[in-house]
Design a protein around this motif. Structure first.
Motif, PDB file in Angstrom:
ATOM      1  N   VAL A 153       0.826  -0.989   0.023  1.00 43.85           N
ATOM      2  CA  VAL A 153       0.055   0.014   0.064  1.00 43.85           C
ATOM      3  C   VAL A 153       0.998   1.166  -0.040  1.00 43.85           C
ATOM      4  O   VAL A 153       0.733   2.150  -0.876  1.00 43.85           O
ATOM      5  CB  VAL A 153      -1.096  -0.192   1.016  1.00 43.85           C
ATOM      6  CG1 VAL A 153      -1.513   1.432   1.412  1.00 43.85           C
ATOM      7  CG2 VAL A 153      -2.065  -1.031   1.249  1.00 43.85           C
ATOM      8  N   LYS A 155       3.885   1.268  -0.973  1.00 43.17           N
ATOM      9  CA  LYS A 155       4.912   1.550  -2.025  1.00 43.17           C
ATOM     10  C   LYS A 155       3.725   2.235  -3.349  1.00 43.17           C
ATOM     11  O   LYS A 155       4.211   3.269  -3.801  1.00 43.17           O
ATOM     12  CB  LYS A 155       5.316   0.206  -2.518  1.00 43.17           C
ATOM     13  CG  LYS A 155       6.428  -0.137  -1.488  1.00 43.17           C
ATOM     14  CD  LYS A 155       6.871  -1.526  -2.251  1.00 43.17           C
ATOM     15  CE  LYS A 155       7.843  -1.914  -1.294  1.00 43.17           C
ATOM     16  NZ  LYS A 155       8.002  -3.542  -1.180  1.00 43.17           N
ATOM     17  N   VAL A 156       2.597   1.716  -3.485  1.00 44.60           N
ATOM     18  CA  VAL A 156       1.944   2.148  -4.576  1.00 44.60           C
ATOM     19  C   VAL A 156       1.549   3.684  -4.366  1.00 44.60           C
ATOM     20  O   VAL A 156       1.596   4.202  -5.347  1.00 44.60           O
ATOM     21  CB  VAL A 156       0.534   1.256  -4.502  1.00 44.60           C
ATOM     22  CG1 VAL A 156      -0.553   1.869  -5.333  1.00 44.60           C
ATOM     23  CG2 VAL A 156       0.738  -0.072  -5.057  1.00 44.60           C
ATOM     24  N   PHE A 157       1.353   4.198  -3.179  1.00 42.67           N
ATOM     25  CA  PHE A 157       0.780   5.408  -3.039  1.00 42.67           C
ATOM     26  C   PHE A 157       2.059   6.232  -2.789  1.00 42.67           C
ATOM     27  O   PHE A 157       1.734   7.612  -2.473  1.00 42.67           O
ATOM     28  CB  PHE A 157      -0.075   5.377  -1.655  1.00 42.67           C
ATOM     29  CG  PHE A 157      -1.545   4.991  -1.904  1.00 42.67           C
ATOM     30  CD1 PHE A 157      -2.365   5.910  -2.822  1.00 42.67           C
ATOM     31  CD2 PHE A 157      -1.844   3.859  -1.695  1.00 42.67           C
ATOM     32  CE1 PHE A 157      -3.900   5.350  -3.003  1.00 42.67           C
ATOM     33  CE2 PHE A 157      -3.227   3.153  -1.938  1.00 42.67           C
ATOM     34  CZ  PHE A 157      -4.153   4.273  -2.512  1.00 42.67           C
ATOM     35  N   GLN A 158       3.315   5.918  -3.095  1.00 46.96           N
ATOM     36  CA  GLN A 158       4.464   6.413  -2.886  1.00 46.96           C
ATOM     37  C   GLN A 158       4.754   7.503  -1.761  1.00 46.96           C
ATOM     38  O   GLN A 158       4.891   8.577  -1.540  1.00 46.96           O
ATOM     39  CB  GLN A 158       4.457   7.380  -4.156  1.00 46.96           C
ATOM     40  CG  GLN A 158       4.546   6.501  -5.499  1.00 46.96           C
ATOM     41  CD  GLN A 158       4.613   7.074  -6.721  1.00 46.96           C
ATOM     42  OE1 GLN A 158       5.110   8.362  -6.957  1.00 46.96           O
ATOM     43  NE2 GLN A 158       3.510   6.969  -7.638  1.00 46.96           N
TER      44      GLN A 158
ATOM     45  N   ILE B  77      -0.544   6.854  -8.771  1.00 47.81           N
ATOM     46  CA  ILE B  77      -1.617   5.617  -8.850  1.00 47.81           C
ATOM     47  C   ILE B  77      -2.359   5.446  -7.701  1.00 47.81           C
ATOM     48  O   ILE B  77      -1.707   5.821  -6.268  1.00 47.81           O
ATOM     49  CB  ILE B  77      -0.588   4.281  -9.139  1.00 47.81           C
ATOM     50  CG1 ILE B  77      -0.026   4.248 -10.450  1.00 47.81           C
ATOM     51  CG2 ILE B  77      -1.531   3.115  -8.907  1.00 47.81           C
ATOM     52  CD1 ILE B  77       0.957   3.021 -10.575  1.00 47.81           C
ATOM     53  N   PHE B  81      -7.555  -2.518  -3.296  1.00 47.39           N
ATOM     54  CA  PHE B  81      -7.260  -3.906  -3.281  1.00 47.39           C
ATOM     55  C   PHE B  81      -8.446  -4.566  -2.980  1.00 47.39           C
ATOM     56  O   PHE B  81      -9.480  -3.894  -2.511  1.00 47.39           O
ATOM     57  CB  PHE B  81      -6.129  -4.220  -2.235  1.00 47.39           C
ATOM     58  CG  PHE B  81      -4.850  -3.306  -2.322  1.00 47.39           C
ATOM     59  CD1 PHE B  81      -3.869  -3.873  -3.294  1.00 47.39           C
ATOM     60  CD2 PHE B  81      -4.671  -1.967  -1.971  1.00 47.39           C
ATOM     61  CE1 PHE B  81      -2.512  -3.156  -3.410  1.00 47.39           C
ATOM     62  CE2 PHE B  81      -3.308  -1.390  -2.191  1.00 47.39           C
ATOM     63  CZ  PHE B  81      -2.496  -2.020  -2.968  1.00 47.39           C
TER      64      PHE B  81
END
Lengths: 255, 258
Positions: A153, A155-158, B77, B81
């Motif tokens: 989570v 990582k995706v949302f940086q 992004i 999930f």
């Protein structure tokens, strides 16, 4: 709320009162200076506390405990995280860790005193070195089972590296760090006493050694009681609130 | 908004000889809502994770606005999930702050009100129902105003009314922000209701067996008879679609679309 609090307190006090009663009964029955009564121990405690230098020795030991505890926790958590996160480092360091876990505390203490001299730094280092491996083992287990889904989570949302570490990664290790801190505190103060007995001229350990030479069991028990009381206070004022903080949101670590 | 070009030769599971995806090739225009429908094990989640740079890429390329993906997300992004994946030790507000640290208190209130969670900002995830947790994860995804929104069966295991509400919510937020969307689902009704285009995948290894635009004007409600008719026609033409097999009378005119 208050009633349940009182009930909990009473429930906790029952075994303690029973122990004191059994102790007092046994002391009266044996009638030996090697087995002082509860009353004698408390009188001794009072004397050392108000007429002796118990406070000074307690404070010295407490400082040694806190210092070595902090060093052991910081280094142990750091190494544990690294070993849990990097399998190759874990493979390389695992046998070393097993050896470190099994070296007797007494040997480490002796070696530190021999190599670095009978100085404060050697005493602190000896205690910390004894505790670090157990912290590493517990934190490493935590670092191995961090929830990859939650890390994804971030990582995706940086999420920034600092927030990633402190808000996502580290909270997953808190239950493991807390467990090692709990066991660490009780272990460390026992090791500190040995360190003081062997190579320091102050502290509870040094005092216990002195009273042992005079078979002054009342004083030995008075010091033990005083330091155990301090640990209980630390448990109540620091460990339990920390426990509550960690369990906020119902998180108790990965199962 | 971002356009995507995906051209993968093959993708294998880690430490396994089993091929999960490929060859696979399709493009998504900026602002388009594309649904991926396919049987279990077709590699839908793997594909989403590769687009999000959560899994290593395979031979081939994933391009964002024509630029290849280089190990980290190629644009802003949002990912919803299958499970909400909220941090259990953070309150609802802190879960939102995690992805947008500079957010104002009033903005948190506004987005929570939009997803129907007014006044819940100080609660921990364990105090919320499954549906509420999913609402928070939807709020989190839209909070960053993503260029690309990835959804991995986000409404699975929810009761029908709850799922319908969340689909409407998703639709509203998409219309408002217009991110490019890739939506993975098993539910063809859901795909028809939400998507501009549906890509049907084969069973493993996943390949696109049919690329079908959904030419039904919005708004589309769940009980809309047009959706049901469209679905019936499609499945009459391609009876094995949901099993990941392209078969049936429509096969003769597959190049023409529907």
């Amino acid at each position: 709320m208050i009633v349940s609090g009182i009930k909990r307190l009473l429930l906790g006090a029952v075994p303690l009162v029973t122990l004191l009663l059994v102790w007092q009964g046994a002391a009266l029955l044996l009638d030996s200076s090697n087995f002082p009564s509860v009353q004698q121990v408390f009188v001794s405690l009072h004397t050392h506390l108000f007429a002796g230098d118990m406070l000074h020795h307690l404070l010295v030991t407490l400082l040694r405990v806190l210092l070595s505890f902090t060093i052991a926790m910081l280094l142990g958590v750091l190494i544990g995280i690294m070993m849990g996160a990097f399998p190759r480092l874990n493979q390389a360091g695992d046998s070393l860790l097993v050896i470190a876990l099994n070296v007797p505390a007494l040997v480490t203490i002796m070696l530190c005193y021999v190599w670095f001299g009978l100085v404060e730094a050697a005493a602190i280092a000896a205690v910390a070195i004894n505790k670090i491996p157990t912290v590493v083992v517990m934190v490493r287990e935590g670092a191995r089972v961090v929830d990859q889904d939650l890390l994804d989570v971030a990582k995706v949302f940086q999420v920034s590296p600092l927030r990633y570490f402190f808000k996502v990664y580290l909270p997953q290790l808190y239950p493991f760090i807390m467990a090692s801190a709990r066991s660490g505190l009780s272990l460390i103060w026992k090791i500190v006493l040995v360190v003081e007995l062997l190579g320091r001229s102050d502290g509870v350990g040094f005092q216990l050694g002195t009273y042992f030479q005079f078979f002054d069991i009342s004083s030995i028990l008075a010091y033990t009681l005083a330091f155990a009381a301090i640990i209980l206070v630390i448990e109540g004022l620091i460990m339990r609130p920390l426990d509550r903080f960690i369990a906020r949101g119902g998180y108790h670590g990965q199962s | 908004m971002v356009s995507l070009d995906i051209a993968l030769q093959s993708k294998f599971y880690a430490n396994s000889p089993d091929k999960v995806l490929g060859p696979l090739s399709f493009s998504v225009s900026a602002g388009e809502f594309v649904a991926l429908v396919g049987p279990s094990g077709a590699g839908k989640t793997t594909l989403l994770n590769m687009i999000a740079a959560l899994q290593s890429s395979a031979p081939g390329e994933i391009k964002f606005n024509g630029r290849p993906l280089m190990g980290k997300p190629g644009c802003k992004i949002g990912y919803i999930f299958q499970q909400p994946r909220l941090m259990p030790w953070l309150t609802v507000a802190d879960n939102l702050r995690l992805v947008k640290p500079d957010i104002h208190e009033s903005d948190i209130g506004a987005i929570l009100a939009k997803v129907g969670l007014e006044g819940k900002s100080l609660l921990y995830p364990k105090h919320l129902s499954g549906g509420m947790q999913r609402r928070v994860s939807i709020a989190r995804a839209f909070l960053t105003e993503p260029d690309l929104l990835l959804l991995d069966e986000p409404f699975v295991s929810l009761d029908a009314p709850n799922a319908d509400n969340l689909r409407s919510l998703l639709s509203e937020l998409w219309v408002e922000q217009k991110p490019t969307v890739i939506f993975v689902t098993h539910d063809l009704n859901e795909a028809i209701q939400l998507a501009d285009r549906i890509l049907f995948l084969s069973a493993a290894p996943g390949m696109v067996i049919l690329d079908q635009p959904v030419a039904i004007a919005r708004p589309r409600l769940p009980d809309d008879s047009r959706l049901q008719r469209w679905k019936t026609d499609l499945l009459c033409d391609y009876s094995g679609l949901l099993e990941g097999v392209l078969s049936g009378p429509g096969l003769k005119s597959v190049s023409g679309g529907k």
